[in-house]
Design a protein around this motif. Structure first.
Motif, PDB file in Angstrom:
ATOM      1  N   GLN A 144      29.628  15.535 -33.719  1.00 62.60           N
ATOM      2  CA  GLN A 144      28.402  14.786 -33.940  1.00 62.60           C
ATOM      3  C   GLN A 144      27.960  14.840 -35.401  1.00 62.60           C
ATOM      4  O   GLN A 144      27.453  13.869 -35.962  1.00 62.60           O
ATOM      5  CB  GLN A 144      27.294  15.341 -33.041  1.00 62.60           C
ATOM      6  N   ARG A 145      28.196  16.021 -36.047  1.00 63.06           N
ATOM      7  CA  ARG A 145      27.823  16.155 -37.454  1.00 63.06           C
ATOM      8  C   ARG A 145      28.678  15.224 -38.318  1.00 63.06           C
ATOM      9  O   ARG A 145      28.184  14.590 -39.249  1.00 63.06           O
ATOM     10  CB  ARG A 145      28.001  17.602 -37.896  1.00 63.06           C
ATOM     11  N   ARG A 146      29.973  15.119 -38.034  1.00 69.82           N
ATOM     12  CA  ARG A 146      30.858  14.251 -38.814  1.00 69.82           C
ATOM     13  C   ARG A 146      30.502  12.792 -38.622  1.00 69.82           C
ATOM     14  O   ARG A 146      30.559  11.997 -39.564  1.00 69.82           O
ATOM     15  CB  ARG A 146      32.319  14.469 -38.398  1.00 69.82           C
ATOM     16  N   ALA A 187      27.443  11.750 -37.884  1.00 70.54           N
ATOM     17  CA  ALA A 187      26.170  11.555 -38.577  1.00 70.54           C
ATOM     18  C   ALA A 187      26.372  11.436 -40.077  1.00 70.54           C
ATOM     19  O   ALA A 187      25.658  10.680 -40.755  1.00 70.54           O
ATOM     20  CB  ALA A 187      25.237  12.715 -38.248  1.00 70.54           C
ATOM     21  N   ASN A 188      27.332  12.172 -40.603  1.00 67.14           N
ATOM     22  CA  ASN A 188      27.589  12.122 -42.051  1.00 67.14           C
ATOM     23  C   ASN A 188      28.439  10.915 -42.459  1.00 67.14           C
ATOM     24  O   ASN A 188      28.699  10.713 -43.642  1.00 67.14           O
ATOM     25  CB  ASN A 188      28.289  13.401 -42.500  1.00 67.14           C
ATOM     26  N   ASP A 212      31.655  19.787 -29.961  1.00 70.03           N
ATOM     27  CA  ASP A 212      30.901  18.549 -29.888  1.00 70.03           C
ATOM     28  C   ASP A 212      29.894  18.444 -31.037  1.00 70.03           C
ATOM     29  O   ASP A 212      29.667  17.367 -31.572  1.00 70.03           O
ATOM     30  CB  ASP A 212      30.173  18.458 -28.546  1.00 70.03           C
ATOM     31  N   ARG A 213      29.291  19.573 -31.403  1.00 74.29           N
ATOM     32  CA  ARG A 213      28.323  19.555 -32.502  1.00 74.29           C
ATOM     33  C   ARG A 213      29.017  19.190 -33.825  1.00 74.29           C
ATOM     34  O   ARG A 213      28.472  18.443 -34.641  1.00 74.29           O
ATOM     35  CB  ARG A 213      27.655  20.919 -32.640  1.00 74.29           C
ATOM     36  N   ALA A 214      30.222  19.739 -34.024  1.00 76.37           N
ATOM     37  CA  ALA A 214      30.953  19.413 -35.249  1.00 76.37           C
ATOM     38  C   ALA A 214      31.302  17.930 -35.280  1.00 76.37           C
ATOM     39  O   ALA A 214      31.207  17.266 -36.327  1.00 76.37           O
ATOM     40  CB  ALA A 214      32.222  20.253 -35.355  1.00 76.37           C
ATOM     41  N   GLU A 249      31.630  10.453 -41.738  1.00 77.08           N
ATOM     42  CA  GLU A 249      33.039  10.759 -41.967  1.00 77.08           C
ATOM     43  C   GLU A 249      33.944   9.997 -41.008  1.00 77.08           C
ATOM     44  O   GLU A 249      35.031   9.572 -41.375  1.00 77.08           O
ATOM     45  CB  GLU A 249      33.273  12.260 -41.831  1.00 77.08           C
TER      46      GLU A 249
END
Length: 595
Positions: free
Chosen positions: A7-9, A11-12, A3-5, A14
């Motif tokens: 959320q990071r994508r 946010a970025n 889930d963190r990965a 992608e």
């Protein structure tokens, strides 16, 4: 961690959120306030089913008529062009107020196009299915109906005289009841009635092929009697089994002969010609013609043409059924000659087709039983009994047209060609009415495929003997293979036979010195020469075989000395012209099974 990965994508930037946007949520709220829970359903699921009835009936009626014209005779058209044709017909009929939904109309036209066929070949097949019969021919025994047809060979063959490729046709005769291929000939394209008559000649003759090791013989006429009795006693020969030995290819392979009750053919000019009809009338054979432009009326031989693809694709020069299947270098391959193509196809018939399971042979009481054509031939003969096969050595001459001519001191003339020989000495001044009531002309048999000789049926001996053309020594001069090859090579090097002809030197002088030009050479000249070369080659082979057979029958009768003498089927290459045919008065084999 996943889930963190994610959320990071997000946010970025992608990937985007999968949640609906704000405007979509506002639309859902308005729909719920207006229609309740029904407003939250997908509107596409509530749409009424689109039926063809929404299209104007007048448009649908004309569309069916337009699509009915897609029968393979005209080039194919796309949906847009078909829609245009429909609108043109509507306007001609005075219907100018027809309006149809665009999307539904396109789907309707696509539906009709799938039904008509995507290609012209499919369109032709489906249009014929609408008018084809629903039952097979009522053939229940060998020889009852024999289907014949001609098809263009999908192979280029090589003309050794001109050194160029050319096209040929394949004539085939197939027994409807058993699917046995009784005869096959490779002829020049645009076959004629003589070719059709010679195909019937082959139908009536049994052949055999011998395989010894890796050596395969030619189809040989196996029609001379195995037992000869010259004492006017009927000769009976037990029927031989023709079924193949599936354990090996070695040994003898039979191709049976039969006198057909009826011939099934299309309306091709060669099958409706006066010459071919006269031959059938003389033999008492019915001619069953298919309906015009309905090849499905003769399905057995048409299906055989599909099977032929397995044979022709094994040879170089295969050009496919149309230009889309043709290779770029077809004409540059090492091609076979027409005679070699015929030999290959006959080997395919004897060693492949006749030994294979034919899925079209279904026995009513045993539908799962697998049989080959020759096996079913034997089975049916065991049930139906004998078949009559005329086995006269001079039968080929019944297939040739008769021409009447006056025999003079210099011989007899046909088409500005004079024929003469000692045979005509007793007929140079015959009395009026000796052969024909109205004049003193004499009958001769003429083979249009080879005019180097005509054939005279002698009224006393019954022997059919050749009368040579006075210039035949030009064509029959003895030459070794080396000289023949050298002549062919020289003809090719100078560009063909038309380069050297009567007056060619004079024309060249006029062309180069006075700037005069000669008339153009017909574009079909080379094709006609190749066809003539093939026909002469085949005709001489047929006549030599018949003459050899006549001589062989006399030899067998002499050896018998009035008693029965078992002999092998002769395969001689040297005709004996001076032997009378009194042996032909002896009854020939009836092919009756021993009782």
């Amino acid at each position: 961690m996943g889930d963190r990965a994610l959320q990071r994508r997000i946010a970025n930037g992608e990937i985007k959120r999968s949640a609906p946007v704000d405007s979509t949520i506002r639309n859902w709220v308005r729909a719920w306030k207006r229609d309740g829970l029904l407003g939250l359903l997908d509107a596409r699921s509530l749409r009424r089913e689109q039926t063809w009835e929404r299209i104007d009936e007048r448009y649908r009626t004309v569309a069916e008529l337009v699509f009915a014209t897609l029968d393979g005779d005209r080039a194919d058209a796309n949906i847009s062009e078909l829609d245009r044709r429909i609108k043109v017909e509507l306007k001609r009929a005075g219907h100018v107020d027809v309006s149809t939904p665009q999307r539904l109309t396109a789907e309707y036209l696509a539906h009709l196009k799938r039904g008509a066929g995507a290609t012209t070949r499919t369109q032709r097949s489906r249009s014929l299915q609408r008018v084809s019969g629903k039952e097979h021919f009522p053939a229940i025994r060998p020889g009852q109906i024999v289907a014949i047809d001609a098809t263009r060979a999908d192979n280029l063959v090589y003309d050794p005289l001109l050194g160029r490729p050319f096209s040929v046709e394949i004539l085939t005769a197939i027994d409807v009841a058993t699917r046995v291929v009784l005869a096959l000939r490779v002829v020049p394209k645009s076959a004629d009635g003589i070719d059709a008559g010679l195909l019937l000649y082959d139908i009536c003759r049994p052949f055999s092929m011998m395989v010894e090791g890796t050596t395969i013989s030619h189809w040989r006429w196996a029609g001379l009697p195995q037992v000869v009795d010259a004492s006017d006693v009927a000769v009976n020969v037990g029927r031989r089994s023709v079924a193949p030995d599936f354990t090996t290819l070695q040994g003898e392979h039979h191709i049976p002969g039969v006198m057909p009750d009826a011939i099934r053919a299309d309306h091709g000019s060669i099958f409706v010609s006066d010459h071919f009809r006269a031959i059938l009338r003389d033999f008492g054979i019915d001619l069953l013609l298919s309906r015009g432009k309905k090849p499905t009326d003769n399905p057995h031989v048409e299906r055989w043409h599909e099977t032929l693809q397995r044979a022709v694709q094994q040879l170089p020069g295969y050009k496919g059924r149309n230009t889309s299947e043709r290779g770029r270098l077809v004409a540059e391959e090492a091609l076979v000659t027409a005679a070699e193509l015929e030999e290959h196809l006959r080997r395919f018939v004897a060693l492949d087709y006749h030994r294979s399971w034919h899925t079209g042979l279904v026995i009513g009481g045993e539908p799962t039983a697998r049989t080959s054509p020759l096996e079913l031939w034997d089975i049916m003969l065991d049930v139906t009994g004998r078949i009559d096969v005329p086995q006269r050595a001079d039968m080929i001459y019944q297939m040739l047209p008769v021409k009447w001519g006056t025999v003079g001191v210099a011989g007899v003339e046909f088409a500005e060609m004079v024929y003469d020989g000692k045979l005509l000495d007793d007929f140079r001044n015959v009395a009026r009415g000796q052969f024909r009531d109205d004049d003193n002309k004499v009958p001769f048999l003429v083979d249009p495929h080879d005019l180097s000789s005509i054939w005279f049926p002698h009224p006393e001996t019954g022997r059919v003997r050749p009368v040579a053309w006075r210039g035949s020594f030009f064509t029959d001069a003895p030459m070794t293979d080396t000289i023949v090859q050298a002549v062919r090579r020289r003809v090719r090097e100078r560009g063909g036979n038309h380069i050297l002809s009567r007056g060619s030197a004079q024309r060249q002088i006029l062309d180069e010195l006075t700037e005069l030009t000669s008339g153009p050479v017909p574009t079909d000249w080379t094709a006609k020469l190749s066809a003539a070369h093939r026909r002469v080659e085949q005709s001489r082979k047929d006549h030599e075989e018949a003459q050899a057979a006549q001589g062989a029958t006399r030899d067998e009768a002499t050896q018998s000395g009035g008693n029965e003498a078992r002999t092998k089927t002769p395969h001689t290459d040297s005709p004996q012209d001076d032997v009378p045919l009194d042996i032909l008065d002896v009854p020939w084999p009836t092919m009756r099974a021993d009782s």
